[in-house]
Scaffold this motif. Structure first.
Motif, short mmCIF file in Angstrom:
data_model
loop_
_atom_site.label_atom_id
_atom_site.label_comp_id
_atom_site.label_asym_id
_atom_site.label_seq_id
_atom_site.Cartn_x
_atom_site.Cartn_y
_atom_site.Cartn_z
N LEU A 1 0.85 -1.18 0.00
CA LEU A 1 0.00 0.00 0.00
C LEU A 1 0.90 1.24 0.00
O LEU A 1 1.71 1.40 0.91
CB LEU A 1 -0.90 0.01 1.25
CG LEU A 1 -1.63 1.32 1.56
CD1 LEU A 1 -2.62 1.66 0.45
CD2 LEU A 1 -2.33 1.20 2.91
N TYR A 2 0.75 2.05 -1.02
CA TYR A 2 1.50 3.31 -1.13
C TYR A 2 0.55 4.45 -0.79
O TYR A 2 -0.51 4.57 -1.41
CB TYR A 2 2.02 3.50 -2.55
CG TYR A 2 3.03 2.47 -2.99
CD1 TYR A 2 4.39 2.74 -2.94
CD2 TYR A 2 2.62 1.22 -3.47
CE1 TYR A 2 5.32 1.79 -3.34
CE2 TYR A 2 3.53 0.27 -3.87
CZ TYR A 2 4.88 0.56 -3.80
OH TYR A 2 5.79 -0.38 -4.20
N LEU A 3 0.93 5.28 0.18
CA LEU A 3 0.15 6.47 0.48
C LEU A 3 0.87 7.67 -0.07
O LEU A 3 2.07 7.86 0.17
CB LEU A 3 -0.04 6.65 1.99
CG LEU A 3 -0.98 5.69 2.70
CD1 LEU A 3 -1.20 6.16 4.14
CD2 LEU A 3 -2.31 5.54 1.99
N SER A 4 0.13 8.50 -0.81
CA SER A 4 0.69 9.77 -1.31
C SER A 4 1.02 10.66 -0.13
O SER A 4 0.59 10.41 1.01
CB SER A 4 -0.34 10.47 -2.20
OG SER A 4 -0.53 9.77 -3.39
N GLU B 1 4.91 10.74 3.20
CA GLU B 1 4.39 9.67 2.35
C GLU B 1 4.95 8.36 2.91
O GLU B 1 5.97 8.36 3.59
CB GLU B 1 4.76 9.86 0.89
CG GLU B 1 6.23 9.79 0.57
CD GLU B 1 6.52 9.95 -0.91
OE1 GLU B 1 7.30 9.13 -1.45
OE2 GLU B 1 5.98 10.88 -1.53
N ALA B 2 4.24 7.25 2.63
CA ALA B 2 4.67 5.99 3.23
C ALA B 2 4.26 4.80 2.37
O ALA B 2 3.35 4.87 1.56
CB ALA B 2 4.06 5.84 4.63
N VAL B 3 4.96 3.70 2.63
CA VAL B 3 4.66 2.41 2.02
C VAL B 3 4.42 1.42 3.15
O VAL B 3 5.20 1.37 4.11
CB VAL B 3 5.81 1.91 1.12
CG1 VAL B 3 5.47 0.56 0.49
CG2 VAL B 3 6.18 2.94 0.07
N PHE B 4 3.35 0.65 3.03
CA PHE B 4 2.98 -0.34 4.02
C PHE B 4 2.84 -1.70 3.34
O PHE B 4 2.52 -1.79 2.16
CB PHE B 4 1.61 -0.02 4.65
CG PHE B 4 1.57 1.32 5.33
CD1 PHE B 4 1.82 1.43 6.69
CD2 PHE B 4 1.26 2.48 4.62
CE1 PHE B 4 1.76 2.67 7.32
CE2 PHE B 4 1.21 3.72 5.25
CZ PHE B 4 1.46 3.82 6.60
N GLU B 5 3.05 -2.78 4.10
CA GLU B 5 2.77 -4.11 3.60
C GLU B 5 1.39 -4.53 4.11
O GLU B 5 1.09 -4.37 5.31
CB GLU B 5 3.82 -5.11 4.09
CG GLU B 5 3.61 -6.51 3.55
CD GLU B 5 4.65 -7.51 4.02
OE1 GLU B 5 4.50 -8.70 3.67
OE2 GLU B 5 5.60 -7.14 4.74
N LEU B 6 0.57 -5.05 3.21
CA LEU B 6 -0.75 -5.52 3.58
C LEU B 6 -0.76 -7.01 3.85
O LEU B 6 0.13 -7.74 3.38
CB LEU B 6 -1.75 -5.23 2.42
CG LEU B 6 -1.93 -3.76 2.06
CD1 LEU B 6 -2.75 -3.65 0.78
CD2 LEU B 6 -2.59 -2.99 3.18
N LYS C 1 -5.71 -4.40 8.44
CA LYS C 1 -5.37 -4.84 7.08
C LYS C 1 -3.89 -4.60 6.78
O LYS C 1 -3.34 -5.15 5.84
CB LYS C 1 -6.22 -4.10 6.05
CG LYS C 1 -7.72 -4.25 6.25
CD LYS C 1 -8.21 -5.60 5.79
CE LYS C 1 -9.68 -5.80 6.07
NZ LYS C 1 -10.59 -5.41 5.06
N VAL C 2 -3.25 -3.74 7.58
CA VAL C 2 -1.83 -3.42 7.38
C VAL C 2 -0.98 -4.30 8.28
O VAL C 2 -1.17 -4.35 9.50
CB VAL C 2 -1.56 -1.93 7.68
CG1 VAL C 2 -0.06 -1.63 7.65
CG2 VAL C 2 -2.30 -1.04 6.68
#
Length: 155
Positions: free
Chosen positions: A36-39, A149-154, A88-89
Motif C-alpha cells: 500500500l502506497y500512500l501519497s 508519504e509511506a509504504v505499508f505491507e498488507l 489490514k496493514v
C-alpha cells in the motif's frame, strides 16, 4: 495480551481527522500486490483545516513534532476510510518525511519522529518502524510544516 492494530489505536483515545481528498491530479493511495502506497499527506485537523507554519520561523520543534503526529493520524484516517481497519496493514515499510523549515533548522528526524512514534504505537516496535528518510524543504504546499508519504505491507 496482544492487541490488533485497530484495537491498539482505539485504546489511545485519539480522534482521526477526515481522510483528505486529492487537491491535484493524483491518487491518495495505490495498492500494488501486497504493498500500500500512500501519497504525501499533510497535517489535517478534525475540522478539515490544515496546520500551517514553517519550523524555525512560525513554530518551534515541538509544534513541528505534533504536526508530524497529526500527519500520521491523517494517514491512519486514509487507511481506515479505504480499508475499513488498520488490521489490514501488516507493517510499515518506508516513511519519507518532509519538513518545511528555515535553513538554520537541522533536526528534521526529531520532527518526523512524531509520525513514526504514532505508527510504532499502533503496529508495535517490530512492525510499526520501517526504513525512513527525513529531509528539510524550502517550502511545502499551503505552507504546511510537514508532509509524509509511506509504504505499508498488507496482509
Amino acid at each position: 495480551m496482544n492487541l490488533l492494530p485497530q484495537e491498539k489505536f482505539d485504546t489511545l483515545g485519539l480522534s482521526l481527522p477526515p481522510a483528505p481528498q486529492p487537491l491535484g491530479i493524483y491518487k491518495p493511495y495505490l495498492v500494488d500486490g501486497k504493498y500500500l502506497y500512500l501519497s504525501g499527506h499533510g497535517p489535517v485537523r478534525d475540522d478539515k483545516s490544515l496546520i500551517i507554519g514553517r519550523i524555525g520561523d512560525d513554530m518551534d520543534i515541538e509544534e513541528g513534532k505534533l504536526a508530524a503526529r497529526q500527519v500520521g493520524l491523517t494517514m491512519l484516517s486514509t487507511i481506515i476510510t479505504n480499508f475499513e481497519s488498520l488490521n489490514k496493514v501488516k507493517r510499515v515499510i518506508k516513511v519519507l518525511g518532509m519538513v518545511n523549515c528555515n535553513g538554520d533548522f537541522l533536526r528534521h528526524p526529531y520532527v518526523i519522529n512524531g509520525c513514526s512514534e504514532l505508527f510504532a504505537e499502533v503496529w508495535g516496535q517490530e512492525n510499526g518502524i520501517g526504513v525512513r528518510s527525513a529531509v528539510g524543504m524550502g517550502s511545502l504546499p499551503d505552507n504546511i510544516p510537514v508532509e509524509v508519504e509511506a509504504v505499508f505491507e498488507l496482509y
